[in-house]
Design a protein around this motif. Structure first.
Motif, PDB file in Angstrom:
ATOM      1  N   SER A  94       0.837  -1.206   0.000  1.00  0.00           N
ATOM      2  CA  SER A  94       0.000   0.000   0.000  1.00  0.00           C
ATOM      3  C   SER A  94       0.868   1.251   0.000  1.00  0.00           C
ATOM      4  CB  SER A  94      -0.926   0.015   1.218  1.00  0.00           C
ATOM      5  OG  SER A  94      -1.951  -0.926   1.099  1.00  0.00           O
ATOM      6  N   ILE A  95       1.937   1.212   0.800  1.00  0.00           N
ATOM      7  CA  ILE A  95       2.844   2.357   0.860  1.00  0.00           C
ATOM      8  C   ILE A  95       3.461   2.619  -0.513  1.00  0.00           C
ATOM      9  CG2 ILE A  95       5.020   3.190   1.834  1.00  0.00           C
ATOM     10  CD1 ILE A  95       4.279   1.721   4.433  1.00  0.00           C
ATOM     11  N   CYS A  96       3.843   1.537  -1.216  1.00  0.00           N
ATOM     12  CA  CYS A  96       4.413   1.687  -2.558  1.00  0.00           C
ATOM     13  C   CYS A  96       3.405   2.306  -3.517  1.00  0.00           C
ATOM     14  CB  CYS A  96       4.853   0.323  -3.089  1.00  0.00           C
ATOM     15  SG  CYS A  96       6.333  -0.324  -2.322  1.00  0.00           S
ATOM     16  N   CYS A  97       2.200   1.755  -3.543  1.00  0.00           N
ATOM     17  CA  CYS A  97       1.168   2.266  -4.455  1.00  0.00           C
ATOM     18  C   CYS A  97       0.887   3.737  -4.194  1.00  0.00           C
ATOM     19  CB  CYS A  97      -0.117   1.457  -4.286  1.00  0.00           C
ATOM     20  SG  CYS A  97      -0.013  -0.272  -4.793  1.00  0.00           S
ATOM     21  N   GLU A  98       0.737   4.075  -2.937  1.00  0.00           N
ATOM     22  CA  GLU A  98       0.408   5.444  -2.579  1.00  0.00           C
ATOM     23  C   GLU A  98       1.558   6.385  -2.922  1.00  0.00           C
ATOM     24  OE1 GLU A  98      -0.770   5.297   1.503  1.00  0.00           O
ATOM     25  OE2 GLU A  98      -2.512   4.015   1.079  1.00  0.00           O
ATOM     26  N   SER A  99       2.798   5.928  -2.702  1.00  0.00           N
ATOM     27  CA  SER A  99       3.952   6.758  -3.047  1.00  0.00           C
ATOM     28  C   SER A  99       3.992   7.038  -4.540  1.00  0.00           C
ATOM     29  CB  SER A  99       5.249   6.055  -2.608  1.00  0.00           C
ATOM     30  OG  SER A  99       5.299   5.898  -1.209  1.00  0.00           O
ATOM     31  N   MET A 100       3.677   6.025  -5.345  1.00  0.00           N
ATOM     32  CA  MET A 100       3.671   6.215  -6.790  1.00  0.00           C
ATOM     33  C   MET A 100       2.594   7.204  -7.213  1.00  0.00           C
ATOM     34  SD  MET A 100       4.323   2.255  -7.960  1.00  0.00           S
ATOM     35  CE  MET A 100       4.385   2.593  -9.709  1.00  0.00           C
ATOM     36  N   LEU A 101       1.413   7.083  -6.634  1.00  0.00           N
ATOM     37  CA  LEU A 101       0.326   8.000  -6.986  1.00  0.00           C
ATOM     38  C   LEU A 101       0.681   9.436  -6.611  1.00  0.00           C
ATOM     39  CD1 LEU A 101      -2.500   8.475  -8.065  1.00  0.00           C
ATOM     40  CD2 LEU A 101      -3.408   7.846  -5.820  1.00  0.00           C
ATOM     41  N   VAL A 102       1.273   9.615  -5.450  1.00  0.00           N
ATOM     42  CA  VAL A 102       1.671  10.959  -5.018  1.00  0.00           C
ATOM     43  C   VAL A 102       2.707  11.540  -5.977  1.00  0.00           C
ATOM     44  CG1 VAL A 102       2.897  12.232  -3.218  1.00  0.00           C
ATOM     45  CG2 VAL A 102       1.086  10.622  -2.588  1.00  0.00           C
ATOM     46  N   GLN A 103       3.661  10.719  -6.427  1.00  0.00           N
ATOM     47  CA  GLN A 103       4.689  11.209  -7.344  1.00  0.00           C
ATOM     48  C   GLN A 103       4.107  11.531  -8.719  1.00  0.00           C
ATOM     49  OE1 GLN A 103       7.553  12.120  -6.111  1.00  0.00           O
ATOM     50  NE2 GLN A 103       6.776  11.265  -4.182  1.00  0.00           N
ATOM     51  N   ILE A 104       3.085  10.769  -9.142  1.00  0.00           N
ATOM     52  CA  ILE A 104       2.417  11.073 -10.406  1.00  0.00           C
ATOM     53  C   ILE A 104       1.788  12.459 -10.346  1.00  0.00           C
ATOM     54  CG2 ILE A 104       0.381  10.499 -11.796  1.00  0.00           C
ATOM     55  CD1 ILE A 104       1.060   7.534 -11.265  1.00  0.00           C
ATOM     56  N   LEU A 105       1.078  12.748  -9.279  1.00  0.00           N
ATOM     57  CA  LEU A 105       0.453  14.069  -9.156  1.00  0.00           C
ATOM     58  C   LEU A 105       1.500  15.167  -9.004  1.00  0.00           C
ATOM     59  CD1 LEU A 105      -2.189  12.467  -8.944  1.00  0.00           C
ATOM     60  CD2 LEU A 105      -2.903  14.083  -7.196  1.00  0.00           C
ATOM     61  N   ARG A 106       2.572  14.846  -8.312  1.00  0.00           N
ATOM     62  CA  ARG A 106       3.647  15.829  -8.146  1.00  0.00           C
ATOM     63  C   ARG A 106       4.247  16.191  -9.508  1.00  0.00           C
ATOM     64  NH1 ARG A 106       9.301  14.128  -6.373  1.00  0.00           N
ATOM     65  NH2 ARG A 106      10.458  16.081  -6.494  1.00  0.00           N
TER      66      ARG A 106
END
Length: 425
Positions: free
Chosen positions: A229-241
């Motif tokens: 979950s931490i990995c998925c969420e980190s990727m989503l945050v970086q996409i928006l960033r």
């Protein structure tokens, strides 16, 4: 023409039949602000790990309202004076407690807005609904924000033993298939009582509260803070960033990265609480946002000419997830330097490495007595904290804040090797 029947019965997989008890609550459920919650998943990206975790904030809000109704009945049956208006207001307050969540619930809360919590937006939306419904939500708002003169109502809405937590533990455990989430909410509610208008649990409910606290700890580490979950969420945050960076590079036109207009507004601007309070366009735009806006954009951005954005989007869409390492201690610089070197060799530019290498920490404490305590009423009438009432040593352990450090990074050294698709015209 006969008036429509607004006292509906819904079939809920967790509790069975749920009744919408009043016409006002029915109208609130039918309102577009609340219907939007159908399009926001309760657990963000947890279905990448637990495929059944597809339930929504809509489900959760109705479940919490149902539990609040049970709590009202329990307290009334024990001789406590609670009016029909108070019952309705308490159910409205818990029904709308999450109406301010944005896409992907907690995942993007700090990415889309500038230090504006979902609770703050929920309050703003409740105030707007109060205007639309001619002041009929005033009592519910006072219960929600803690200004109502009987504090137990706020404790049932937001505390360490509230209807919100009882529903999400039960519901998330059910949809993930994680049996540890089962908490026996019905028994806890039956054990609720009041002392001086403060919420307490009868002594014979101590074991149920212990199980509730243990379940919360297990669900956090096994589900909510699961390493994937931490990995998925980190990727989503970086996409928006990255999308935000590209949009702001072209601030005059905002056309470098296309997105639905309301979504693009929050990517292009840093929207603060003051903005919400002074310009209605931000609150109106927020009520149009949901998970579908983000997923639709990610699918489109996967074909974007920017390699960082397109690579991250394709990786998330195809579940080519970051790798992660967890530790109870901070990582030394050597590991980060080694991972940085690997990404350089893969062709990632120095200024782009932070999108593919993320450091952070996750914390959890099942019970924090320094906040709103869970009080137990002994047979003698004395009220003590659950940590004192329990004869289990692990209840004291649950008061400790557990901290885990993590580093996650893009796996595979060819993440830019397959960028051969062209953007959609």
């Amino acid at each position: 023409m006969a008036a429509p029947n607004k006292k509906k019965i819904l079939n809920d997989p967790v509790y069975g039949f749920i009744t919408i008890p009043t016409e006002l609550i029915y109208d609130l459920v039918e309102h577009p602000y609340f219907q939007r919650l159908r399009r926001i998943k309760q657990m963000g990206l947890a279905d990448y790990i637990y495929p059944g975790a597809l339930h929504t904030r809509f489900h959760h809000a109705l479940g919490a309202m149902h539990l609040m109704g049970q709590a009202m009945q329990t307290l009334q049956s024990k001789g406590h004076r609670i009016s029909d208006a108070e019952c309705e207001a308490a159910q409205i307050a818990i029904l709308l407690h999450d109406v301010g969540h944005g896409p992907f619930s907690h995942v993007l809360e700090s990415s889309l807005l500038d230090h504006v919590s979902h609770e703050t937006i929920s309050l703003l939306l409740m105030q707007e609904l109060n205007r639309q419904f001619d002041g009929r939500l005033t009592m519910a708002i006072r219960m929600f924000d803690g200004t109502y003169e009987r504090p137990f109502f706020h404790q049932l809405i937001s505390s360490q033993l509230d209807m919100d937590r009882m529903d999400y533990l039960n519901r998330d455990g059910y949809y993930t298939g994680v049996a540890e989430g089962a908490i026996g909410a019905e028994r806890i509610i039956k054990m609720l009582d009041l002392v001086d208008d403060q919420l307490v649990v009868e002594a014979k409910g101590v074991l149920s509260v212990e199980n509730f606290l243990n379940a919360r700890r297990l669900m956090y580490w096994q589900v909510y803070l699961h390493k994937t979950s931490i990995c998925c969420e980190s990727m989503l945050v970086q996409i928006l960033r990255r999308a935000r960076f590209l949009i702001r590079q072209d601030a005059d036109t905002g056309q470098s990265v296309s997105a639905p207009a309301t979504f693009e507004l929050f990517l292009r601007e840093s929207v603060s609480l003051l903005d919400f309070q002074t310009d209605k366009k931000y609150l109106n735009a927020f009520t149009q946002l949901d998970d579908y806006d983000v997923w639709g954009s990610i699918k489109q951005w996967a074909l974007h000419p920017d390699q960082v954005l397109s690579s991250l989007c394709r990786m998330l869409l195809d579940r080519h997830l970051f790798k992660i390492v967890l530790s109870t201690e901070p990582f030394d610089d050597g590991l980060v330097q080694e991972l940085t070197s690997q990404l350089r060799q893969a062709g990632v530019l120095e200024e782009d490495i932070s999108y593919f290498l993320v450091e952070g920490q996750a914390t959890n404490a099942a019970y924090l007595p320094s906040q709103e305590r869970i009080n137990i009423k002994l047979k003698s009438g004395t009220v003590i904290d659950i940590a004192e009432a329990s004869d289990l040593s692990n209840v004291h352990v649950l008061t400790n804040i557990v901290r885990r450090y993590y580093v996650c990074w893009a796996r595979g050294l060819d993440i830019f090797a397959t960028v051969d698709q062209q953007p959609v015209s």
